[in-house]
Design a protein around this motif. Structure first.
Motif, PDB file in Angstrom:
ATOM      1  N   UNK A 185      10.574   3.084   5.598  1.00 36.68           N
ATOM      2  CA  UNK A 185       9.773   3.829   4.630  1.00 36.68           C
ATOM      3  C   UNK A 185      10.630   4.910   3.961  1.00 36.68           C
TER       4      UNK A 185
ATOM      5  N   UNK B 170       1.880   5.766  -5.435  1.00 32.41           N
ATOM      6  CA  UNK B 170       1.647   5.696  -3.977  1.00 32.41           C
ATOM      7  C   UNK B 170       2.883   6.142  -3.216  1.00 32.41           C
ATOM      8  N   UNK B 171       4.021   5.674  -3.691  1.00 30.30           N
ATOM      9  CA  UNK B 171       5.269   5.951  -2.980  1.00 30.30           C
ATOM     10  C   UNK B 171       5.640   7.435  -3.064  1.00 30.30           C
TER      11      UNK B 171
ATOM     12  N   UNK C 133      -3.808  -4.556  -1.728  1.00 29.64           N
ATOM     13  CA  UNK C 133      -3.277  -3.568  -0.785  1.00 29.64           C
ATOM     14  C   UNK C 133      -4.379  -2.794  -0.052  1.00 29.64           C
TER      15      UNK C 133
ATOM     16  N   UNK D 260      -4.502   2.803  -4.559  1.00 29.61           N
ATOM     17  CA  UNK D 260      -4.494   1.435  -4.036  1.00 29.61           C
ATOM     18  C   UNK D 260      -5.536   0.596  -4.756  1.00 29.61           C
TER      19      UNK D 260
ATOM     20  N   UNK E 284       2.352   1.515  -7.760  1.00 30.66           N
ATOM     21  CA  UNK E 284       3.221   1.620  -6.575  1.00 30.66           C
ATOM     22  C   UNK E 284       4.045   2.901  -6.546  1.00 30.66           C
ATOM     23  N   UNK E 285       4.526   3.328  -7.703  1.00 27.48           N
ATOM     24  CA  UNK E 285       5.354   4.541  -7.750  1.00 27.48           C
ATOM     25  C   UNK E 285       4.513   5.771  -7.380  1.00 27.48           C
TER      26      UNK E 285
ATOM     27  N   UNK F 140      12.554   3.148   1.407  1.00 25.66           N
ATOM     28  CA  UNK F 140      11.674   2.797   0.275  1.00 25.66           C
ATOM     29  C   UNK F 140      11.453   4.015  -0.627  1.00 25.66           C
TER      30      UNK F 140
ATOM     31  N   UNK G 156       0.836  -1.198   0.000  1.00 21.72           N
ATOM     32  CA  UNK G 156       0.000   0.000   0.000  1.00 21.72           C
ATOM     33  C   UNK G 156       0.870   1.246   0.000  1.00 21.72           C
ATOM     34  N   UNK G 157       2.011   1.158   0.673  1.00 18.21           N
ATOM     35  CA  UNK G 157       2.862   2.342   0.786  1.00 18.21           C
ATOM     36  C   UNK G 157       3.808   2.512  -0.398  1.00 18.21           C
ATOM     37  N   UNK G 158       3.693   1.610  -1.368  1.00 19.76           N
ATOM     38  CA  UNK G 158       4.459   1.822  -2.592  1.00 19.76           C
ATOM     39  C   UNK G 158       5.544   0.806  -2.874  1.00 19.76           C
TER      40      UNK G 158
END
Lengths: 374, 233
Positions: free
Chosen positions: B110, B84-85, A368, B57, B81-82, B113, A289-291
């Motif tokens: 995090x 979200x990140x 996610x 998500x 994902x990118x 990440x 979920x956080x990437x």
């Protein structure tokens, strides 16, 4: 991300113990079963493996080296005349009765060899002088079988096939695949113990000249010496190993045990690694979920399994080595050569990583959005 | 005040006819930098679906979500994902901290990440900013609910995202811890010009927010403007 793999593994001590127990159990099972199989291969034909003869001449149709029957010793002279033969000597290997001090009998195998050539001589001598076997009624026995044969020290005198046998030396670690230990003596003494005629032997051992073609010499022997079978060392080794290890089912059973150990190991390890991953599913969901990419999740799971494999291997191989060492002075041989130890490390990595791959799918197909569902 | 997110006619349908469920039925709204926006509504109204689509998500069935001018509806799964990140920080009702990691490690992982340089130092700084400088080496099991949520806030701030999405961030907290967390979150909007979107049922949140959007049956209902948003704008 590596820290997550490491700390996930170490954080829950109970889970760690369960995971490592699964890996260690599987590994010890595989190492010991496979080590026993290698031990069987070794002990079943050690008498051939340590013999320096290049070719063995025997009565036709013998099933294995321990199942020879008498042939005329005069064939040795014919063998000597075959081109490429450097030497041909007599050798016996035969089951006889050994009388214990209390009057009971034990079976043994008498190995009568030519002292001058040394072909068929005992190895790993720990006490006594091999030249003492030139004396009448003299024998060497292995110290692992002292108790079985009722022998305590050099000089002990017992009966072999109702004839006097004086112990003049000991070897260490010459195990027998059967329950009958080897007793070494000179060929001349063996003829007496076996009640062979002077003109009889069981085997003729041939040493070839340097550079001679083994197959050509073998063909020459078959042509020149009638009524015999001729084996190369490797052929006699394989025939004997196949008979004892596979023909009797003992080796197959042990090998099956090793394979079962591998299968049980894979299942146990798969279950524990899978459960360990599933326990952290919510965390992987959070990471996603956080990437975090699926690749990063794979990295954590695979690294976790590699760490578990390394820790499990270190423990498991230590226990396996302990088991192997504890059998050093018994008649059971468990072999764990370094090549096998390395192979088992590869196998442990394979088991753990395949198990983790099973759970990877579960981890990377997590929705996610689960993180918002509490 | 600058529009950071523009949601237009967003639809999310689960399942297939005749058993399909319409979680969102043409929701439209805007989210601005520097504001605390609260999404309120009864259970099953579509709040969580909306925040999940906003955060990249969950994928929408149709409609548009533009974040800083970039459309995310229809993006391939592997590109999400990118998004979200890079753009979001997430805060969850259940904290979702990694129990095996210390507070600092939870935040540092995090930071790493998100490609933050010197992640351990950055994590320490973030934890200090939420008043947890003395709890760097504490594990989540040793922290109170409020402290855990503050670690989660510090983690959400890793990489300095433009938008913080929080799902019921005070639901598991007592009143003192809840207020403390809300003060930190509203401070993020005011002082760092970040958009903070909170999905909640908790009335305590209302005094810290700038706007309330009521979600009803998958649609955006009425909107309330609180605090001095107009003045800020």
């Amino acid at each position: 991300m590596n820290i997550l793999a490491w700390k996930n593994l170490l954080h829950d001590r109970v889970r760690l113990v369960v995971t490592l127990t699964g890996i260690v159990f599987a590994l010890v099972l595989i190492a010991v079963q496979f080590g026993m199989f290698l031990g069987f291969l070794d002990t079943s034909a050690n008498i051939v493996e340590h013999n320096t003869a290049d070719l063995w001449i025997s009565a036709p149709g013998i099933p294995h080296v321990n199942g020879g029957s008498p042939i005329a010793e005069s064939k040795r002279w014919k063998a000597m005349q075959v081109p490429g033969v450097a030497n041909a000597v007599s050798f016996t290997l035969f089951f006889l009765n050994w009388k214990l001090p209390n009057g009971a009998f034990e079976s043994c195998q008498i190995a009568g060899f030519d002292l001058d050539s040394g072909m068929g001589a005992p190895w790993d001598i720990v006490a006594g002088n091999i030249e003492d076997l030139r004396g009448e009624d003299t024998v060497f026995v292995d110290d692992l079988y002292k108790k079985k044969l009722g022998v305590t020290k050099i000089g002990d005198t017992l009966e072999l096939n109702s004839k006097r046998a004086r112990v003049v030396g000991f070897t260490h670690g010459i195990r027998s695949f059967t329950t009958a230990p080897y007793v070494f003596t000179s060929f001349k003494n063996a003829q007496t113990y076996m009640r062979l005629r002077e003109s009889e032997t069981v085997f003729i051992l041939v040493r070839t000249k340097p550079g001679a073609d083994l197959q050509q010499v073998k063909a020459g022997l078959l042509a020149a010496v009638p009524g015999v079978e001729v084996f190369t060392r490797q052929e006699m080794l394989s025939r004997t190993q196949n008979y004892w290890v596979f023909g009797t089912g003992a080796g197959t059973t042990t090998l099956m045990g090793a394979i079962l150990g591998l299968l049980v190991g894979i299942v146990v390890v798969a279950q524990t690694i899978y459960a360990a991953t599933i326990d952290h599913l919510k965390e992987f969901g959070t990471l996603k979920a956080m990437g975090a990419t699926n690749g990063q999740i794979y990295q954590v799971i695979i690294l976790q399994s590699i760490l578990a494999a390394v820790m499990g291997y270190a423990l498991g191989i230590s226990i396996a080595l302990f088991v192997v060492n504890s059998t050093t002075n018994t008649d059971l041989l468990i072999k764990l050569p370094w090549q096998v130890a390395i192979g088992i490390f590869g196998l442990t990595l394979f088991m753990c990583m395949s198990a983790s791959l099973l759970s990877i799918r579960k981890a990377t197909t997590i929705d996610p959005a689960m993180v918002f569902r509490g | 005040m600058q529009n950071l997110v523009t949601v237009t006619n967003l639809v999310k349908t689960y399942g297939t006819a005749p058993n399909e469920v319409h979680a969102l039925c043409g929701a439209s709204l805007e989210i601005r930098a520097g504001e605390v926006l609260v999404l309120m509504g009864p259970s099953g109204s579509g709040k969580t679906t909306l925040i999940s689509i906003l955060g990249g998500i969950l994928t929408a069935t149709s409609g548009s979500v533009q974040i800083a001018g970039r459309e995310i509806v229809g993006l391939p799964e592997k590109e999400l994902p990118k998004i979200r990140k890079d753009l979001f920080g997430f805060i969850f009702q259940g904290f979702n901290l990694f129990p095996a990691l210390t507070a600092q490690e939870n935040v540092a992982i995090m930071c790493k990440l998100k490609g933050v340089k010197n992640p351990n130092a950055a994590a320490k700084e973030l934890l200090e900013s939420v008043g947890l400088g003395s709890k760097l080496r504490s594990y989540p099991s040793d922290l109170s609910g409020g402290q855990k949520q503050r670690v989660a806030i510090a983690r959400a701030l890793a990489g300095d995202p433009q938008i913080i999405l929080a799902d019921e961030p005070t639901a598991a907290l007592d009143s003192v811890s809840g207020r403390n967390v809300l003060e930190i979150m509203s401070g993020l909007a005011r002082n760092r010009n970040r958009a903070v979107v909170i999905v909640t049922h908790d009335p305590r949140v209302l005094e810290y927010c700038d706007r309330i959007i009521h979600i009803e049956d998958g649609r955006v209902g009425h909107e309330e403007v609180r605090n001095n948003l107009e003045a800020v704008a």
